[in-house]
Design a protein around this motif. Structure first.
Motif, PDB file in Angstrom:
ATOM      1  N   SER A 154       0.832  -1.212   0.000  1.00  0.00           N
ATOM      2  CA  SER A 154       0.000   0.000   0.000  1.00  0.00           C
ATOM      3  C   SER A 154       0.863   1.257   0.000  1.00  0.00           C
ATOM      4  O   SER A 154       0.577   2.225  -0.720  1.00  0.00           O
ATOM      5  CB  SER A 154      -0.921   0.006   1.220  1.00  0.00           C
ATOM      6  OG  SER A 154      -1.741  -1.122   1.229  1.00  0.00           O
ATOM      7  N   SER A 155       1.919   1.252   0.802  1.00  0.00           N
ATOM      8  CA  SER A 155       2.821   2.406   0.855  1.00  0.00           C
ATOM      9  C   SER A 155       3.493   2.632  -0.495  1.00  0.00           C
ATOM     10  O   SER A 155       3.634   3.770  -0.953  1.00  0.00           O
ATOM     11  CB  SER A 155       3.889   2.206   1.924  1.00  0.00           C
ATOM     12  OG  SER A 155       3.287   2.016   3.180  1.00  0.00           O
ATOM     13  N   PHE A 156       3.920   1.547  -1.131  1.00  0.00           N
ATOM     14  CA  PHE A 156       4.565   1.651  -2.441  1.00  0.00           C
ATOM     15  C   PHE A 156       3.618   2.261  -3.472  1.00  0.00           C
ATOM     16  O   PHE A 156       3.993   3.152  -4.237  1.00  0.00           O
ATOM     17  CB  PHE A 156       5.044   0.264  -2.894  1.00  0.00           C
ATOM     18  CG  PHE A 156       5.631   0.258  -4.270  1.00  0.00           C
ATOM     19  CD1 PHE A 156       6.885   0.798  -4.518  1.00  0.00           C
ATOM     20  CD2 PHE A 156       4.914  -0.279  -5.329  1.00  0.00           C
ATOM     21  CE1 PHE A 156       7.425   0.789  -5.797  1.00  0.00           C
ATOM     22  CE2 PHE A 156       5.445  -0.296  -6.606  1.00  0.00           C
ATOM     23  CZ  PHE A 156       6.708   0.249  -6.842  1.00  0.00           C
ATOM     24  N   ILE A 157       2.371   1.799  -3.479  1.00  0.00           N
ATOM     25  CA  ILE A 157       1.393   2.305  -4.449  1.00  0.00           C
ATOM     26  C   ILE A 157       1.074   3.775  -4.187  1.00  0.00           C
ATOM     27  O   ILE A 157       0.953   4.571  -5.119  1.00  0.00           O
ATOM     28  CB  ILE A 157       0.114   1.441  -4.409  1.00  0.00           C
ATOM     29  CG1 ILE A 157       0.427   0.061  -4.989  1.00  0.00           C
ATOM     30  CG2 ILE A 157      -1.032   2.102  -5.175  1.00  0.00           C
ATOM     31  CD1 ILE A 157      -0.681  -0.946  -4.844  1.00  0.00           C
ATOM     32  N   PHE A 159       3.078   5.908  -2.883  1.00  0.00           N
ATOM     33  CA  PHE A 159       4.288   6.686  -3.130  1.00  0.00           C
ATOM     34  C   PHE A 159       4.566   6.880  -4.623  1.00  0.00           C
ATOM     35  O   PHE A 159       5.294   7.783  -5.013  1.00  0.00           O
ATOM     36  CB  PHE A 159       5.476   5.991  -2.444  1.00  0.00           C
ATOM     37  CG  PHE A 159       6.703   6.830  -2.341  1.00  0.00           C
ATOM     38  CD1 PHE A 159       6.718   7.990  -1.578  1.00  0.00           C
ATOM     39  CD2 PHE A 159       7.858   6.466  -3.018  1.00  0.00           C
ATOM     40  CE1 PHE A 159       7.863   8.767  -1.486  1.00  0.00           C
ATOM     41  CE2 PHE A 159       9.014   7.237  -2.934  1.00  0.00           C
ATOM     42  CZ  PHE A 159       9.005   8.392  -2.166  1.00  0.00           C
ATOM     43  N   LEU A 160       3.967   6.039  -5.481  1.00  0.00           N
ATOM     44  CA  LEU A 160       4.219   6.094  -6.922  1.00  0.00           C
ATOM     45  C   LEU A 160       3.887   7.449  -7.566  1.00  0.00           C
ATOM     46  O   LEU A 160       4.692   7.951  -8.359  1.00  0.00           O
ATOM     47  CB  LEU A 160       3.454   4.977  -7.636  1.00  0.00           C
ATOM     48  CG  LEU A 160       4.135   3.616  -7.638  1.00  0.00           C
ATOM     49  CD1 LEU A 160       3.250   2.589  -8.324  1.00  0.00           C
ATOM     50  CD2 LEU A 160       5.486   3.664  -8.322  1.00  0.00           C
ATOM     51  N   PRO A 161       2.748   8.070  -7.294  1.00  0.00           N
ATOM     52  CA  PRO A 161       2.481   9.374  -7.918  1.00  0.00           C
ATOM     53  C   PRO A 161       3.514  10.436  -7.563  1.00  0.00           C
ATOM     54  O   PRO A 161       3.903  11.255  -8.405  1.00  0.00           O
ATOM     55  CB  PRO A 161       1.100   9.755  -7.375  1.00  0.00           C
ATOM     56  CG  PRO A 161       0.491   8.491  -6.935  1.00  0.00           C
ATOM     57  CD  PRO A 161       1.601   7.605  -6.514  1.00  0.00           C
ATOM     58  N   VAL A 163       6.697   9.943  -6.862  1.00  0.00           N
ATOM     59  CA  VAL A 163       7.902   9.632  -7.634  1.00  0.00           C
ATOM     60  C   VAL A 163       7.720  10.051  -9.091  1.00  0.00           C
ATOM     61  O   VAL A 163       8.621  10.637  -9.702  1.00  0.00           O
ATOM     62  CB  VAL A 163       8.220   8.118  -7.538  1.00  0.00           C
ATOM     63  CG1 VAL A 163       9.335   7.727  -8.502  1.00  0.00           C
ATOM     64  CG2 VAL A 163       8.595   7.746  -6.120  1.00  0.00           C
ATOM     65  N   PHE A 164       6.540   9.780  -9.636  1.00  0.00           N
ATOM     66  CA  PHE A 164       6.273  10.122 -11.032  1.00  0.00           C
ATOM     67  C   PHE A 164       6.381  11.626 -11.270  1.00  0.00           C
ATOM     68  O   PHE A 164       7.084  12.075 -12.176  1.00  0.00           O
ATOM     69  CB  PHE A 164       4.885   9.615 -11.428  1.00  0.00           C
ATOM     70  CG  PHE A 164       4.460  10.075 -12.789  1.00  0.00           C
ATOM     71  CD1 PHE A 164       5.000   9.509 -13.932  1.00  0.00           C
ATOM     72  CD2 PHE A 164       3.524  11.086 -12.918  1.00  0.00           C
ATOM     73  CE1 PHE A 164       4.611   9.933 -15.189  1.00  0.00           C
ATOM     74  CE2 PHE A 164       3.135  11.517 -14.166  1.00  0.00           C
ATOM     75  CZ  PHE A 164       3.677  10.934 -15.304  1.00  0.00           C
ATOM     76  N   TYR A 165       5.686  12.412 -10.461  1.00  0.00           N
ATOM     77  CA  TYR A 165       5.694  13.860 -10.673  1.00  0.00           C
ATOM     78  C   TYR A 165       7.060  14.477 -10.373  1.00  0.00           C
ATOM     79  O   TYR A 165       7.497  15.405 -11.049  1.00  0.00           O
ATOM     80  CB  TYR A 165       4.603  14.528  -9.835  1.00  0.00           C
ATOM     81  CG  TYR A 165       3.227  14.284 -10.398  1.00  0.00           C
ATOM     82  CD1 TYR A 165       2.868  14.810 -11.636  1.00  0.00           C
ATOM     83  CD2 TYR A 165       2.306  13.524  -9.711  1.00  0.00           C
ATOM     84  CE1 TYR A 165       1.613  14.588 -12.170  1.00  0.00           C
ATOM     85  CE2 TYR A 165       1.044  13.297 -10.237  1.00  0.00           C
ATOM     86  CZ  TYR A 165       0.702  13.828 -11.468  1.00  0.00           C
ATOM     87  OH  TYR A 165      -0.529  13.599 -11.994  1.00  0.00           O
ATOM     88  N   SER A 167      10.023  12.961 -10.703  1.00  0.00           N
ATOM     89  CA  SER A 167      10.947  12.611 -11.787  1.00  0.00           C
ATOM     90  C   SER A 167      10.626  13.383 -13.069  1.00  0.00           C
ATOM     91  O   SER A 167      11.523  13.811 -13.784  1.00  0.00           O
ATOM     92  CB  SER A 167      10.908  11.111 -12.057  1.00  0.00           C
ATOM     93  OG  SER A 167       9.622  10.736 -12.487  1.00  0.00           O
TER      94      SER A 167
END
Length: 199
Positions: A154-157, A159-161, A163-165, A167
């Protein structure tokens, strides 16, 4: 006469207007079938199956454990606090629950009774009573063993947005905007002069 015995029995059973014996016999047969009573017995119906005896034994042990731990708690603790019951009876409850799950799995393949339907009503009712006591009355819950992996995923999911924005911001080239000014439109007076020339 043996050849007439069936007719004799039929005439005796249906002699009254209500046919009470036939009605009661049909009722008990339907109840026996609906409750899956044969699933608690051995194939030859000589007695309770080994799994049913084992289940009822664990059921009685669990209820005894509940009762013993409740007696010690009622003096010291409030009625809503059943920590001793949850702690001391956890093992017996888990064993009973696991056995019930195994019996359900075995029963779909025929089990000891040879009938591949639901478990008999005695076993199902006993488990329902135990689960209701465990979860509703005593409010006991065992933490799920999969908690850590679930939290990690759940934390990984989540955290993905971020990381995306982040990067995309760091890797994009920041271009300065160049404003292109449009050519000015000639004034109305000059347009009138041009029109007069060509007319």
């Amino acid at each position: 006469n043996s050849s007439e015995s069936h007719n004799c029995a039929k005439s005796i059973l249906t002699s009254d207007r209500l046919q009470i014996v036939v009605t009661l016999s049909a009722f008990f047969n339907e109840t026996w079938e609906a409750a899956n009573c044969a699933n608690c017995l051995k194939n030859s119906s000589e007695g309770l199956s080994n799994s049913t005896v084992e289940f009822l034994d664990l059921f009685n042990k669990s209820l005894t454990c509940f009762e013993q731990n409740l007696q010690g708690q009622t003096i010291h603790l409030s009625p809503n606090n059943y920590t001793e019951v949850c702690k001391n009876c956890n093992e017996s409850y888990r064993m009973l629950n696991d056995l019930y799950t195994n019996l359900q799995r075995m029963n779909t393949h025929g089990g000891e009774s040879g009938h591949s339907t639901h478990l008999c009503i005695d076993v199902e009712d006993a488990m329902n009573i135990t689960r209701k006591l465990w979860s509703r009355t005593f409010n006991c819950s065992v933490p799920c063993s999969d908690t850590v992996p679930v939290i990690a995923v759940s934390s990984f999911i989540l955290f993905l947005p971020i990381v995306f924005y982040l990067s995309s911001f760091l890797h994009s080239k920041q271009k300065k905007r160049i404003l292109i000014l449009p050519k000015r439109i000639q004034s109305n007076a000059s347009l009138v002069n041009i029109q007069e020339k060509y007319s």
